[in-house]
Design a protein around this motif. Structure first.
Motif, PDB file in Angstrom:
ATOM      1  N   GLY A 128       7.433   6.597  17.996  1.00 49.88           N
ATOM      2  CA  GLY A 128       7.584   6.622  16.538  1.00 49.88           C
ATOM      3  C   GLY A 128       9.002   6.298  16.116  1.00 49.88           C
ATOM      4  O   GLY A 128       9.235   5.676  15.083  1.00 49.88           O
ATOM      5  N   ASP A 129       9.963   6.741  16.916  1.00 51.79           N
ATOM      6  CA  ASP A 129      11.366   6.426  16.629  1.00 51.79           C
ATOM      7  C   ASP A 129      11.556   4.912  16.615  1.00 51.79           C
ATOM      8  O   ASP A 129      12.137   4.345  15.692  1.00 51.79           O
ATOM      9  CB  ASP A 129      12.258   7.070  17.701  1.00 51.79           C
ATOM     10  CG  ASP A 129      13.730   6.747  17.491  1.00 51.79           C
ATOM     11  OD1 ASP A 129      14.196   6.838  16.340  1.00 51.79           O
ATOM     12  OD2 ASP A 129      14.405   6.394  18.479  1.00 51.79           O
ATOM     13  N   ILE A 130      11.021   4.269  17.620  1.00 53.57           N
ATOM     14  CA  ILE A 130      11.230   2.824  17.781  1.00 53.57           C
ATOM     15  C   ILE A 130      10.416   2.033  16.752  1.00 53.57           C
ATOM     16  O   ILE A 130      10.940   1.168  16.046  1.00 53.57           O
ATOM     17  CB  ILE A 130      10.857   2.403  19.218  1.00 53.57           C
ATOM     18  CG1 ILE A 130      11.738   3.167  20.220  1.00 53.57           C
ATOM     19  CG2 ILE A 130      10.997   0.896  19.391  1.00 53.57           C
ATOM     20  CD1 ILE A 130      11.249   3.121  21.651  1.00 53.57           C
ATOM     21  N   PHE A 174       6.959  11.591   8.076  1.00 55.12           N
ATOM     22  CA  PHE A 174       6.350  10.497   7.315  1.00 55.12           C
ATOM     23  C   PHE A 174       7.391   9.412   7.088  1.00 55.12           C
ATOM     24  O   PHE A 174       8.413   9.673   6.459  1.00 55.12           O
ATOM     25  CB  PHE A 174       5.887  10.999   5.945  1.00 55.12           C
ATOM     26  CG  PHE A 174       4.678  11.877   5.987  1.00 55.12           C
ATOM     27  CD1 PHE A 174       4.724  13.120   6.597  1.00 55.12           C
ATOM     28  CD2 PHE A 174       3.483  11.473   5.404  1.00 55.12           C
ATOM     29  CE1 PHE A 174       3.604  13.944   6.628  1.00 55.12           C
ATOM     30  CE2 PHE A 174       2.354  12.285   5.432  1.00 55.12           C
ATOM     31  CZ  PHE A 174       2.419  13.517   6.041  1.00 55.12           C
ATOM     32  N   ARG A 175       7.126   8.235   7.564  1.00 59.11           N
ATOM     33  CA  ARG A 175       8.037   7.116   7.319  1.00 59.11           C
ATOM     34  C   ARG A 175       7.270   5.953   6.704  1.00 59.11           C
ATOM     35  O   ARG A 175       6.704   5.120   7.410  1.00 59.11           O
ATOM     36  CB  ARG A 175       8.717   6.692   8.622  1.00 59.11           C
ATOM     37  CG  ARG A 175       9.571   7.812   9.176  1.00 59.11           C
ATOM     38  CD  ARG A 175      10.533   7.371  10.238  1.00 59.11           C
ATOM     39  NE  ARG A 175      11.494   8.430  10.479  1.00 59.11           N
ATOM     40  CZ  ARG A 175      12.476   8.376  11.368  1.00 59.11           C
ATOM     41  NH1 ARG A 175      12.621   7.302  12.108  1.00 59.11           N
ATOM     42  NH2 ARG A 175      13.309   9.376  11.505  1.00 59.11           N
ATOM     43  N   PRO A 176       7.227   5.893   5.403  1.00 56.45           N
ATOM     44  CA  PRO A 176       6.538   4.787   4.760  1.00 56.45           C
ATOM     45  C   PRO A 176       7.342   3.497   4.912  1.00 56.45           C
ATOM     46  O   PRO A 176       8.570   3.539   4.892  1.00 56.45           O
ATOM     47  CB  PRO A 176       6.485   5.205   3.284  1.00 56.45           C
ATOM     48  CG  PRO A 176       7.328   6.415   3.130  1.00 56.45           C
ATOM     49  CD  PRO A 176       7.858   6.825   4.459  1.00 56.45           C
ATOM     50  N   SER A 231       9.179   2.914  13.937  1.00 53.99           N
ATOM     51  CA  SER A 231       9.521   3.107  12.520  1.00 53.99           C
ATOM     52  C   SER A 231      10.744   2.280  12.132  1.00 53.99           C
ATOM     53  O   SER A 231      10.844   1.816  11.003  1.00 53.99           O
ATOM     54  CB  SER A 231       9.695   4.585  12.178  1.00 53.99           C
ATOM     55  OG  SER A 231      10.752   5.157  12.896  1.00 53.99           O
ATOM     56  N   ASP A 232      11.673   2.083  13.042  1.00 53.62           N
ATOM     57  CA  ASP A 232      12.792   1.177  12.734  1.00 53.62           C
ATOM     58  C   ASP A 232      12.282  -0.255  12.594  1.00 53.62           C
ATOM     59  O   ASP A 232      12.708  -1.004  11.712  1.00 53.62           O
ATOM     60  CB  ASP A 232      13.856   1.208  13.845  1.00 53.62           C
ATOM     61  CG  ASP A 232      14.996   2.182  13.534  1.00 53.62           C
ATOM     62  OD1 ASP A 232      14.758   3.162  12.797  1.00 53.62           O
ATOM     63  OD2 ASP A 232      16.124   1.961  14.032  1.00 53.62           O
ATOM     64  N   GLU A 233      11.380  -0.629  13.463  1.00 48.94           N
ATOM     65  CA  GLU A 233      10.837  -1.993  13.397  1.00 48.94           C
ATOM     66  C   GLU A 233      10.095  -2.198  12.070  1.00 48.94           C
ATOM     67  O   GLU A 233      10.326  -3.187  11.364  1.00 48.94           O
ATOM     68  CB  GLU A 233       9.882  -2.241  14.579  1.00 48.94           C
ATOM     69  CG  GLU A 233       9.433  -3.695  14.663  1.00 48.94           C
ATOM     70  CD  GLU A 233       8.327  -3.915  15.677  1.00 48.94           C
ATOM     71  OE1 GLU A 233       7.846  -2.942  16.300  1.00 48.94           O
ATOM     72  OE2 GLU A 233       7.930  -5.085  15.834  1.00 48.94           O
TER      73      GLU A 233
END
Ligand code: IPM
Ligand code: MG
Length: 366
Positions: A245-247, A99-101, A249-251
């Motif tokens: 998701g890695d990319i 989960f990355r809010p 979520s940083d954006e």
């Protein structure tokens, strides 16, 4: 309840100290045990995820993780690099749901690189599948090509793959999360090119039949990257594979002004979890006492909410963080004209003060 504390490398130790301080004033009953992980563990034990650390993480009810990595380990064989610690924990603990809010705090609207009206009130949740995809797919390696554009040349390869149950379980997590929010899921894929993600799209669509109250849209990953900076508030829950998701979520994190503010949770099938700030170990500012501890403090709040069943304590921490921001305190990453620049320790102290109901006026130096 037992919490494994894994500070890691770089700013990890500094930000973790503040989160531990915050947890300590909550008057909850739990034990903590600290262990080395990442480069720090490699230096001491010759491995980034020593058996003792892994066993502690397995035995604990929850893991609070700082950050790992340093450029000085870039030349090590892959299995000894600090990043292998977090990848190993995800794999061995079965932490498939990340989960990355991305929340833009009202007080920080102007810290975003986007126009304030695009991000004001932003509250989206990226749910990243965390134990599959090209990150873990076998086979992978180096070999001499037997076909392709240059037969006989050296080549490297990885395998992108997803099984049906892996997609089903993350889709359920996403639809259930959306039910507690604004009831919309955007599934991000590359179905126009990749077999794996055509399958992803098909399976997500199938699972959606069980959630008629939630809206589902599908979006190609390149378009999603564009929409995130064009109209981020159009998203609610975004669900996608490990690599995308890695990319993304940083954006998404950067829309909120600073990755230094964002917590994350990585959960297994029974909601046991590892909680860590979304940012990395920032070796360039390590040891200077200037890192933002709020993402780690907010990760501790997520831990209380999702794994330790202490939603009120989680609310208290989140309110204390907002109070500190409203009082105008800022670490360097979120500082702007007219606010007060403080260091890591002072920021942690201010959250502790807010939790104790004190007005935040006296500022510790450093
Ligand atoms: C993350 C990080 C990790 C990842 C690295 C450190 C292995 O970028 O948590 O997003 O790629 O998953
Ligand atoms: Mg990343």
């Amino acid at each position: 309840m037992k919490i494994a504390i894994l500070p890691g490398d770089g700013i990890g130790t500094e930000i973790m100290a503040e989160a531990v301080k915050v947890l300590a004033v909550l008057d909850l009953k739990f034990e903590t045990e600290t262990a080395l992980v990442g480069g720090a563990a490699y230096e001491a034990h010759g491995h980034p995820l020593p058996e003792g650390t892994l066993n502690l993480a397995k035995a604990a009810d929850a893991v609070l993780f700082g950050a790992v990595g340093d450029w000085k380990y870039d030349k090590l064989e892959r299995q000894f690099r600090p990043e292998q610690a977090i990848l190993g924990l995800r794999k061995h603990l079965g932490l498939f749901a990340n989960f990355r809010p991305a929340i833009c705090y009202e007080q920080l609207t102007h810290a975003s690189s986007l126009k304030p009206e695009l991000v004001a009130g932003l509250d989206i949740l990226i749910i990243r599948e965390l134990t599959g995809d090209i990150y873990f797919g076998q086979p992978r390696g180096r070999r001499v090509a037997i076909d392709g554009h240059f037969p006989g040349a050296e080549e490297a390869f990885d395998t992108m793959r997803y099984s049906k149950p892996e997609i089903e379980r993350i889709a359920h997590v996403a639809f259930q999360a959306a039910r507690r929010r604004n009831k919309k899921v955007t599934s991000v894929d590359k179905a126009n090119v990749l077999e794996t993600f055509q399958f992803w799209k098909d399976v997500v669509t199938e699972v959606h039949a069980q959630y008629p109250d939630v809206a589902l849209e599908h979006m190609y990953v390149d378009n999603a990257a564009m929409q995130l900076v064009k109209a981020p508030k159009a998203f609610d829950v975004v669900v996608t594979g490990n690599m995308f998701g890695d990319i993304l979520s940083d954006e998404a994190a950067m829309l909120t002004g600073s990755i230094g503010m964002l917590p994350s949770a990585s959960l297994d099938k029974s909601n046991k979890g590892l909680y860590e700030p979304s940012h990395g170990s920032a070796p360039d500012i390590a040891g200077k006492g200037v890192a933002n501890p709020l993402a780690t403090i907010l990760s501790a709040a997520m831990m209380l909410r999702y794994t330790l069943n202490q939603p009120e304590a989680a609310d208290r921490i989140e309110s204390a963080v907002k109070a500190v921001l409203s009082a105008g305190l800022r670490t360097g990453d979120i500082w702007s004209e007219g606010t007060q620049r403080v260091g890591t320790r002072a920021m942690g102290d201010a959250v502790v003060a807010a939790l104790s109901g004190k007005t935040i006026t006296t500022i510790t130096k450093g």
